[in-house]
Design an enzyme around this catalytic site. Structure first.
Site, PDB file in Angstrom:
ATOM      1  N   HIS A 189      -0.008   1.251 -13.050  1.00  0.00           N
ATOM      2  CA  HIS A 189       0.758   0.099 -13.533  1.00  0.00           C
ATOM      3  C   HIS A 189       2.216   0.532 -13.714  1.00  0.00           C
ATOM      4  O   HIS A 189       2.481   1.614 -14.252  1.00  0.00           O
ATOM      5  CB  HIS A 189       0.172  -0.391 -14.868  1.00  0.00           C
ATOM      6  CG  HIS A 189       0.877  -1.589 -15.393  1.00  0.00           C
ATOM      7  ND1 HIS A 189       0.702  -2.848 -14.867  1.00  0.00           N
ATOM      8  CD2 HIS A 189       1.806  -1.728 -16.382  1.00  0.00           C
ATOM      9  CE1 HIS A 189       1.468  -3.710 -15.509  1.00  0.00           C
ATOM     10  NE2 HIS A 189       2.146  -3.062 -16.436  1.00  0.00           N
TER      11      HIS A 189
ATOM     12  N   ASN B 134      -6.379   2.720 -12.489  1.00  0.00           N
ATOM     13  CA  ASN B 134      -5.345   1.778 -12.052  1.00  0.00           C
ATOM     14  C   ASN B 134      -3.986   2.411 -12.258  1.00  0.00           C
ATOM     15  O   ASN B 134      -3.805   3.260 -13.127  1.00  0.00           O
ATOM     16  CB  ASN B 134      -5.450   0.490 -12.893  1.00  0.00           C
ATOM     17  CG  ASN B 134      -4.422  -0.550 -12.493  1.00  0.00           C
ATOM     18  OD1 ASN B 134      -4.216  -0.810 -11.298  1.00  0.00           O
ATOM     19  ND2 ASN B 134      -3.759  -1.149 -13.468  1.00  0.00           N
TER      20      ASN B 134
ATOM     21  N   GLY C  18       0.767  -1.245   0.000  1.00  0.00           N
ATOM     22  CA  GLY C  18       0.000   0.000   0.000  1.00  0.00           C
ATOM     23  C   GLY C  18       0.793   1.286   0.000  1.00  0.00           C
ATOM     24  O   GLY C  18       0.344   2.295   0.549  1.00  0.00           O
ATOM     25  N   THR C  19       1.943   1.312  -0.699  1.00  0.00           N
ATOM     26  CA  THR C  19       2.664   2.595  -0.733  1.00  0.00           C
ATOM     27  C   THR C  19       1.962   3.610  -1.642  1.00  0.00           C
ATOM     28  O   THR C  19       1.991   4.806  -1.370  1.00  0.00           O
ATOM     29  CB  THR C  19       4.142   2.441  -1.170  1.00  0.00           C
ATOM     30  OG1 THR C  19       4.196   2.035  -2.534  1.00  0.00           O
ATOM     31  CG2 THR C  19       4.880   1.458  -0.284  1.00  0.00           C
ATOM     32  N   ASN C  20       1.338   3.141  -2.699  1.00  0.00           N
ATOM     33  CA  ASN C  20       0.572   4.087  -3.532  1.00  0.00           C
ATOM     34  C   ASN C  20      -0.640   4.603  -2.782  1.00  0.00           C
ATOM     35  O   ASN C  20      -0.992   5.789  -2.893  1.00  0.00           O
ATOM     36  CB  ASN C  20       0.172   3.429  -4.851  1.00  0.00           C
ATOM     37  CG  ASN C  20       1.285   3.491  -5.870  1.00  0.00           C
ATOM     38  OD1 ASN C  20       1.623   4.562  -6.355  1.00  0.00           O
ATOM     39  ND2 ASN C  20       1.895   2.351  -6.162  1.00  0.00           N
TER      40      ASN C  20
ATOM     41  N   LEU D  64     -10.486  -8.243 -12.716  1.00  0.00           N
ATOM     42  CA  LEU D  64     -11.889  -7.853 -12.534  1.00  0.00           C
ATOM     43  C   LEU D  64     -12.709  -8.293 -13.742  1.00  0.00           C
ATOM     44  O   LEU D  64     -12.236  -8.235 -14.878  1.00  0.00           O
ATOM     45  CB  LEU D  64     -11.970  -6.334 -12.357  1.00  0.00           C
ATOM     46  CG  LEU D  64     -11.262  -5.825 -11.095  1.00  0.00           C
ATOM     47  CD1 LEU D  64     -11.059  -4.320 -11.155  1.00  0.00           C
ATOM     48  CD2 LEU D  64     -12.047  -6.218  -9.849  1.00  0.00           C
TER      49      LEU D  64
ATOM     50  N   MET E 145      -4.439  -6.960  -6.717  1.00  0.00           N
ATOM     51  CA  MET E 145      -3.972  -8.039  -7.587  1.00  0.00           C
ATOM     52  C   MET E 145      -5.056  -9.056  -7.941  1.00  0.00           C
ATOM     53  O   MET E 145      -4.773 -10.244  -8.061  1.00  0.00           O
ATOM     54  CB  MET E 145      -2.759  -8.719  -6.945  1.00  0.00           C
ATOM     55  CG  MET E 145      -1.556  -7.801  -6.848  1.00  0.00           C
ATOM     56  SD  MET E 145      -1.247  -6.818  -8.354  1.00  0.00           S
ATOM     57  CE  MET E 145       0.535  -6.826  -8.432  1.00  0.00           C
TER      58      MET E 145
HETATM   59  C1  GAR Z   1       2.961  -0.910  -7.652  1.00  0.00           C
HETATM   60  O1  GAR Z   1       4.235  -0.872  -8.231  1.00  0.00           O
HETATM   61  C2  GAR Z   1       1.878  -0.929  -8.722  1.00  0.00           C
HETATM   62  O2  GAR Z   1       2.212  -0.159  -9.833  1.00  0.00           O
HETATM   63  C3  GAR Z   1       1.840  -2.396  -9.041  1.00  0.00           C
HETATM   64  O3  GAR Z   1       1.943  -3.051  -7.824  1.00  0.00           O
HETATM   65  C4  GAR Z   1       2.718  -2.243  -6.930  1.00  0.00           C
HETATM   66  C5  GAR Z   1       1.929  -2.060  -5.665  1.00  0.00           C
HETATM   67  O4  GAR Z   1       2.719  -1.397  -4.705  1.00  0.00           O
HETATM   68  N1  GAR Z   1       0.619  -2.728  -9.727  1.00  0.00           N
HETATM   69  C6  GAR Z   1       0.530  -3.631 -10.693  1.00  0.00           C
HETATM   70  O5  GAR Z   1       1.469  -4.295 -11.086  1.00  0.00           O
HETATM   71  C7  GAR Z   1      -0.866  -3.807 -11.275  1.00  0.00           C
HETATM   72  N2  GAR Z   1      -0.810  -4.385 -12.582  1.00  0.00           N
HETATM   73  P1  GAR Z   1       2.050  -0.701  -3.453  1.00  0.00           P
HETATM   74  O6  GAR Z   1       1.154  -1.744  -2.794  1.00  0.00           O
HETATM   75  O7  GAR Z   1       3.220  -0.337  -2.567  1.00  0.00           O
HETATM   76  O8  GAR Z   1       1.286   0.492  -3.928  1.00  0.00           O
END
Ligand code: GAR
Length: 216
Positions: A112, A110, A15-17, A96, A93
């Site tokens: 990516h 989203n 969950g850093t984003n 959908l 992850m």
């Molecule tokens: C992020 O790098 C995001 O871009 C990627 O998962 C990571 C989640 O990090 N998403 C995907 O690959 C989706 N196709 P986070 O949990 O620290 O935000």
């Protein structure tokens, strides 16, 4: 204060984003607020971060449901109940179904870790390095039924250096993810984002110059 856009953040992991969005929403003049964080994984580390920020952290465990439809119906019910206007997938992850994507059409975004449409799917940084591309990056896009596709809202390009490996590249791309996700949500919340023929227009956006790699 003006009405803020009601945002839900869907996570599966660290969950850093989501944290970047929480931090952005903490600013008084940010035009969105997170009304709920929802995880399909009970152990997602991001849930604790949401709790710490005083945001409702809800778990809808996909394993409790027979199929995707049942799981997604529970997610939709929880979000609709809270008046959610925009859903941000942030390391969520689960694939959908078309039903869910259409239910939230143009209100589901989203992030990516690649410059889409290149490198959809997993292991984006390993594949970018293997392909020898000079720029990696990240993309925020509206979600469509095909995985990692849909109208692109914001991208950041990250130059690849000669000493880069997947972890170093991932770290630099992640830094930019934390910049562009709050930016994309802000643009949407300000009503500056349109979709015409499946391409995004951003009111008041200007073209940049060029970014050339290598930098030396
Ligand atoms: C992020 O790098 C995001 O871009 C990627 O998962 C990571 C989640 O990090 N998403 C995907 O690959 C989706 N196709 P986070 O949990 O620290 O935000």
């Amino acid at each position: 204060m003006v009405d803020r856009l009601k945002l839900a953040v869907l996570i599966s992991g660290r969950g850093t984003n989501m944290q970047a969005l929480i931090d952005a929403c903490a600013a008084a003049d940010y035009p969105a607020e997170i009304v709920v964080v929802l995880s399909n994984e009970p152990d997602a580390a991001g849930l604790a971060r949401a709790n710490e920020a005083g945001i409702e952290a809800l778990v809808v465990p996909h394993r409790d449901y027979d199929g995707r439809e049942g799981f997604e119906a529970a997610v939709t019910a929880a979000l609709a109940e809270r008046g959610v206007e925009l859903i941000a997938l942030a390391g969520f992850m689960r694939l959908l179904t078309a039903g869910f994507v259409e239910r939230w059409r143009d209100r589901l975004i989203n992030i990516h870790p690649s410059l889409l449409p290149a490198f959809k799917g997993l292991d984006t940084h390993e594949r970018a390095l293997a392909a020898g591309v000079r720029f990696a990056g990240c993309t925020v896009h509206f979600v469509r039924t095909e995985m990692d596709s849909g109208p692109i809202i914001v991208q950041a390009a990250v130059p690849i250096g000669p000493d880069d490996h997947a972890a170093s590249l991932a770290a630099r791309v992640l830094e930019q993810e934390h910049v562009i996700y709050p930016l994309a949500v802000r643009l949407i919340a300000e009503g500056r984002v349109g979709i015409e023929d499946e391409l995004v227009t951003v009111d008041g956006a200007a073209a940049a110059g060029a970014t050339i790699n290598p930098t030396a």
